[in-house]
Motif scaffolding. Sequence first.
Motif, PDB file in Angstrom:
ATOM      1  N   ILE A  77     101.877  45.740   7.724  1.00 27.15           N
ATOM      2  CA  ILE A  77     102.146  44.475   8.412  1.00 27.15           C
ATOM      3  C   ILE A  77     102.272  43.336   7.409  1.00 27.15           C
ATOM      4  CG2 ILE A  77     101.091  42.777   9.964  1.00 27.15           C
ATOM      5  CD1 ILE A  77     100.190  45.269  11.631  1.00 27.15           C
ATOM      6  N   ALA A  78     101.436  43.337   6.390  1.00 23.86           N
ATOM      7  CA  ALA A  78     101.531  42.311   5.347  1.00 23.86           C
ATOM      8  C   ALA A  78     102.884  42.383   4.633  1.00 23.86           C
ATOM      9  CB  ALA A  78     100.389  42.471   4.347  1.00 23.86           C
ATOM     10  N   GLU A  79     103.393  43.609   4.488  1.00 17.83           N
ATOM     11  CA  GLU A  79     104.692  43.829   3.861  1.00 17.83           C
ATOM     12  C   GLU A  79     105.812  43.157   4.653  1.00 17.83           C
ATOM     13  OE1 GLU A  79     106.771  47.918   3.277  1.00 17.83           O
ATOM     14  OE2 GLU A  79     104.772  48.033   2.366  1.00 17.83           O
ATOM     15  N   HIS A  80     105.675  43.115   5.974  1.00 23.06           N
ATOM     16  CA  HIS A  80     106.700  42.541   6.855  1.00 23.06           C
ATOM     17  C   HIS A  80     106.380  41.113   7.290  1.00 23.06           C
ATOM     18  CE1 HIS A  80     108.839  46.252   6.974  1.00 23.06           C
ATOM     19  NE2 HIS A  80     107.935  46.905   7.668  1.00 23.06           N
ATOM     20  N   ALA A  81     105.371  40.522   6.699  1.00 21.38           N
ATOM     21  CA  ALA A  81     104.957  39.163   7.095  1.00 21.38           C
ATOM     22  C   ALA A  81     106.115  38.186   6.928  1.00 21.38           C
ATOM     23  CB  ALA A  81     103.764  38.716   6.267  1.00 21.38           C
ATOM     24  N   GLY A  82     106.256  37.320   7.916  1.00 26.04           N
ATOM     25  CA  GLY A  82     107.293  36.298   7.849  1.00 26.04           C
ATOM     26  C   GLY A  82     108.688  36.829   8.109  1.00 26.04           C
ATOM     27  N   GLN A  83     108.805  38.040   8.645  1.00 26.86           N
ATOM     28  CA  GLN A  83     110.112  38.628   8.932  1.00 26.86           C
ATOM     29  C   GLN A  83     110.169  39.056  10.405  1.00 26.86           C
ATOM     30  OE1 GLN A  83     110.984  41.850   6.210  1.00 26.86           O
ATOM     31  NE2 GLN A  83     109.837  40.869   4.586  1.00 26.86           N
ATOM     32  N   PRO A  84     110.215  38.100  11.312  1.00 24.95           N
ATOM     33  CA  PRO A  84     110.172  38.464  12.736  1.00 24.95           C
ATOM     34  C   PRO A  84     111.325  39.363  13.172  1.00 24.95           C
ATOM     35  CG  PRO A  84     110.710  36.145  12.462  1.00 24.95           C
ATOM     36  CD  PRO A  84     110.333  36.672  11.109  1.00 24.95           C
ATOM     37  N   ALA A  85     112.460  39.284  12.483  1.00 20.76           N
ATOM     38  CA  ALA A  85     113.584  40.146  12.840  1.00 20.76           C
ATOM     39  C   ALA A  85     113.277  41.610  12.532  1.00 20.76           C
ATOM     40  CB  ALA A  85     114.837  39.709  12.081  1.00 20.76           C
ATOM     41  N   GLU A  86     112.292  41.872  11.690  1.00 20.02           N
ATOM     42  CA  GLU A  86     111.905  43.227  11.319  1.00 20.02           C
ATOM     43  C   GLU A  86     110.823  43.799  12.240  1.00 20.02           C
ATOM     44  OE1 GLU A  86     113.111  45.249   8.679  1.00 20.02           O
ATOM     45  OE2 GLU A  86     114.699  43.761   8.899  1.00 20.02           O
ATOM     46  N   ARG A  88     110.884  44.963  15.256  1.00 20.18           N
ATOM     47  CA  ARG A  88     111.245  46.223  15.933  1.00 20.18           C
ATOM     48  C   ARG A  88     111.012  47.405  15.012  1.00 20.18           C
ATOM     49  NH1 ARG A  88     115.170  47.831  20.313  1.00 20.18           N
ATOM     50  NH2 ARG A  88     115.274  50.081  20.101  1.00 20.18           N
ATOM     51  N   ARG A  89     111.477  47.288  13.770  1.00 18.51           N
ATOM     52  CA  ARG A  89     111.296  48.377  12.811  1.00 18.51           C
ATOM     53  C   ARG A  89     109.815  48.625  12.541  1.00 18.51           C
ATOM     54  NH1 ARG A  89     112.630  49.263   7.006  1.00 18.51           N
ATOM     55  NH2 ARG A  89     112.311  47.039   6.807  1.00 18.51           N
ATOM     56  N   LEU A  90     109.059  47.547  12.437  1.00 18.80           N
ATOM     57  CA  LEU A  90     107.620  47.649  12.203  1.00 18.80           C
ATOM     58  C   LEU A  90     106.938  48.371  13.367  1.00 18.80           C
ATOM     59  CD1 LEU A  90     104.945  46.796  10.720  1.00 18.80           C
ATOM     60  CD2 LEU A  90     105.016  44.760  12.157  1.00 18.80           C
ATOM     61  N   LEU A  91     107.195  47.935  14.595  1.00 18.33           N
ATOM     62  CA  LEU A  91     106.571  48.545  15.763  1.00 18.33           C
ATOM     63  C   LEU A  91     107.012  49.998  15.901  1.00 18.33           C
ATOM     64  CD1 LEU A  91     104.703  48.266  18.173  1.00 18.33           C
ATOM     65  CD2 LEU A  91     106.622  47.325  19.479  1.00 18.33           C
ATOM     66  N   CYS A  92     108.256  50.279  15.632  1.00 15.28           N
ATOM     67  CA  CYS A  92     108.762  51.644  15.688  1.00 15.28           C
ATOM     68  C   CYS A  92     108.006  52.518  14.683  1.00 15.28           C
ATOM     69  CB  CYS A  92     110.259  51.655  15.393  1.00 15.28           C
ATOM     70  SG  CYS A  92     111.030  53.259  15.604  1.00 15.28           S
ATOM     71  N   GLU A  93     107.813  52.022  13.483  1.00 21.35           N
ATOM     72  CA  GLU A  93     107.087  52.777  12.460  1.00 21.35           C
ATOM     73  C   GLU A  93     105.628  53.004  12.879  1.00 21.35           C
ATOM     74  OE1 GLU A  93     106.229  52.663   7.675  1.00 21.35           O
ATOM     75  OE2 GLU A  93     107.868  51.481   8.499  1.00 21.35           O
ATOM     76  N   ALA A 129      99.793  39.789  15.721  1.00 22.83           N
ATOM     77  CA  ALA A 129     100.210  38.596  14.964  1.00 22.83           C
ATOM     78  C   ALA A 129     101.717  38.595  14.697  1.00 22.83           C
ATOM     79  CB  ALA A 129      99.410  38.485  13.669  1.00 22.83           C
ATOM     80  N   PRO A 130     102.288  39.668  14.139  1.00 23.05           N
ATOM     81  CA  PRO A 130     103.748  39.644  13.959  1.00 23.05           C
ATOM     82  C   PRO A 130     104.507  39.672  15.283  1.00 23.05           C
ATOM     83  CG  PRO A 130     102.846  41.746  13.209  1.00 23.05           C
ATOM     84  CD  PRO A 130     101.688  40.848  13.520  1.00 23.05           C
ATOM     85  N   ASP A 178     111.976  55.104  21.747  1.00 26.55           N
ATOM     86  CA  ASP A 178     113.288  54.449  21.831  1.00 26.55           C
ATOM     87  C   ASP A 178     113.466  53.736  23.170  1.00 26.55           C
ATOM     88  OD1 ASP A 178     113.980  55.323  19.307  1.00 26.55           O
ATOM     89  OD2 ASP A 178     115.150  57.038  20.028  1.00 26.55           O
ATOM     90  N   LEU A 179     113.106  54.402  24.263  1.00 29.91           N
ATOM     91  CA  LEU A 179     113.242  53.792  25.586  1.00 29.91           C
ATOM     92  C   LEU A 179     112.341  52.570  25.738  1.00 29.91           C
ATOM     93  CD1 LEU A 179     113.360  57.021  27.768  1.00 29.91           C
ATOM     94  CD2 LEU A 179     115.259  55.455  27.293  1.00 29.91           C
ATOM     95  N   MET A 180     111.100  52.682  25.260  1.00 30.53           N
ATOM     96  CA  MET A 180     110.162  51.558  25.380  1.00 30.53           C
ATOM     97  C   MET A 180     110.628  50.364  24.560  1.00 30.53           C
ATOM     98  SD  MET A 180     106.365  53.217  25.546  1.00 30.53           S
ATOM     99  CE  MET A 180     106.555  54.286  24.154  1.00 30.53           C
ATOM    100  N   LEU A 181     111.074  50.630  23.335  1.00 26.68           N
ATOM    101  CA  LEU A 181     111.484  49.519  22.485  1.00 26.68           C
ATOM    102  C   LEU A 181     112.706  48.807  23.051  1.00 26.68           C
ATOM    103  CD1 LEU A 181     110.856  50.886  18.880  1.00 26.68           C
ATOM    104  CD2 LEU A 181     109.392  49.434  20.295  1.00 26.68           C
ATOM    105  N   ASP A 182     113.593  49.540  23.708  1.00 28.12           N
ATOM    106  CA  ASP A 182     114.737  48.903  24.354  1.00 28.12           C
ATOM    107  C   ASP A 182     114.283  47.952  25.448  1.00 28.12           C
ATOM    108  OD1 ASP A 182     116.531  50.138  22.673  1.00 28.12           O
ATOM    109  OD2 ASP A 182     117.134  51.666  24.131  1.00 28.12           O
ATOM    110  N   GLY A 183     113.150  48.253  26.073  1.00 32.01           N
ATOM    111  CA  GLY A 183     112.609  47.377  27.110  1.00 32.01           C
ATOM    112  C   GLY A 183     111.845  46.182  26.546  1.00 32.01           C
TER     113      GLY A 183
END
Length: 187
Positions: A77-86, A88-93, A129-130, A178-183
Amino acid sequence: MLYGTPTARRRDAQRNRAAILEAASEVLTAGEAVALMPEIARRAGVGQATLYRHFADRHALVGAVITYQLDRLDALIAEHAGQPAEFRRLLCEVLHTQIAMRGLVSLVRRLDQVTQDRYRQRAVAAVAAPMKVAREQGFVRADLVPDDLALLFAMVQGVAEGTDDVGAARAAADRAVDLMLDGVFRG
């Protein structure tokens, strides 16, 4: 301990502990809910005595592995801090890691409810937080709240545990993610 002051672990002891945690994580990632201590020691390249010097029993090891995985989550999460567009990728991972750690999650579900809640709250708080930043910037649904993350985790776990066939469970859980993230995310 020297004169009541805790001493730092020797470097080789730190390396051994890290190797044991990594090996235990690998065993649990392989879908083996029953992690045999001798197998973990072998994979870590240490003797059983060294393993037991660090972890008195399997419960102590499981608790340490859970903490280790939550620390890895914090680092991700710290790696993706300040990147709200990322987000989806973070939650998917995060959700795919949960699927991979099916054995560990199964062990967590055997712990007392207070301990389970403590681990769940830490995981949700880390991702919340993200999520909040992504929500504020319009990347996710406006009504998404931290409790929804706990719901997503529970849904993925339910799908992952739906069959004893690890491959089929992972495939079904991947599709569910995949289905959940689309929602959750906006187009």
